[in-house]
Design an enzyme around this catalytic site. Sequence first.
Site, PDB file in Angstrom:
ATOM      1  N   LEU A  57      16.882  13.725   7.458  1.00 17.09           N
ATOM      2  CA  LEU A  57      15.863  12.793   7.918  1.00 17.09           C
ATOM      3  C   LEU A  57      16.570  11.663   8.661  1.00 17.09           C
ATOM      4  O   LEU A  57      17.671  11.265   8.283  1.00 17.09           O
ATOM      5  CB  LEU A  57      15.073  12.195   6.741  1.00 17.09           C
ATOM      6  CG  LEU A  57      14.158  13.114   5.928  1.00 17.09           C
ATOM      7  CD1 LEU A  57      13.444  12.291   4.853  1.00 17.09           C
ATOM      8  CD2 LEU A  57      13.145  13.814   6.808  1.00 17.09           C
ATOM      9  N   ASP A  58      15.935  11.144   9.691  1.00 23.23           N
ATOM     10  CA  ASP A  58      16.506  10.017  10.402  1.00 23.23           C
ATOM     11  C   ASP A  58      16.720   8.848   9.444  1.00 23.23           C
ATOM     12  O   ASP A  58      15.965   8.676   8.473  1.00 23.23           O
ATOM     13  CB  ASP A  58      15.576   9.563  11.535  1.00 23.23           C
ATOM     14  CG  ASP A  58      15.347  10.658  12.574  1.00 23.23           C
ATOM     15  OD1 ASP A  58      16.167  11.585  12.648  1.00 23.23           O
ATOM     16  OD2 ASP A  58      14.341  10.559  13.306  1.00 23.23           O
TER      17      ASP A  58
END
Length: 226
Positions: A57-58
């Site tokens: 995930l960013d």
Amino acid sequence: MKVVYEDNHIIIVHKESGEIVQGDKTGDKPLSDTVKDYIKTKYNKPGNVFLGVVHRLDRPVAGLVVFSRTSKALSRLNEMFQKGEVQKTYWAITARCPEMEEGDLVHWLVRNERQNKSYAYDREVPNAKKAHLHYRVIAHSERYHLIEVRLFTGRHHQIRCQLAHIGCPIKGDLKYGAPRSNPDGSISLLSRYLQFTHPVSKKNVTVTAQLPDDELWQALVRSSNK
């Protein structure tokens, strides 16, 4: 660290905004190392702990992240993610509502490595990858809208880029056109649900992320009755 699901082959944890999933040039401790420490302590394991990073995930995004605890699970999960066999559902908050309350977005994304940013095009262009998602507006407040997104492809910054391309940047996402940042540096994007067939036991696994401890999130979810 919040453990959402755990067995001998996989562990699913809730990532907080600001954490990195895997080590990078910042040198900050990644979530993967925190999970290794947890396993080592809980099970009193000597030596190195095996942990496979299946997806990411960013950094400013919160929510569910799957890790594998065995090489068998890692290879199978990698294949499942590549084939789109893992159902990934996100929730996003935007200040602007899409023109249609529900629909599919298909764009061609080009990643700029130097800028760490992707650009969306309405037609195929050189070096582009097809990006496909389905969205549905599930709640409104006076100023904001809660959008549920189902991903069919896993491109770099896909949700952020595609929503921005239709004029609906995610709240707090300065990189993709939001007018101001969130106070904590997060963006209002949450990896909310994951559903897949367990790579070893073949049982159905369905997990839900905890909502951010934020008044806007809570108010929007109450109005959605979800």
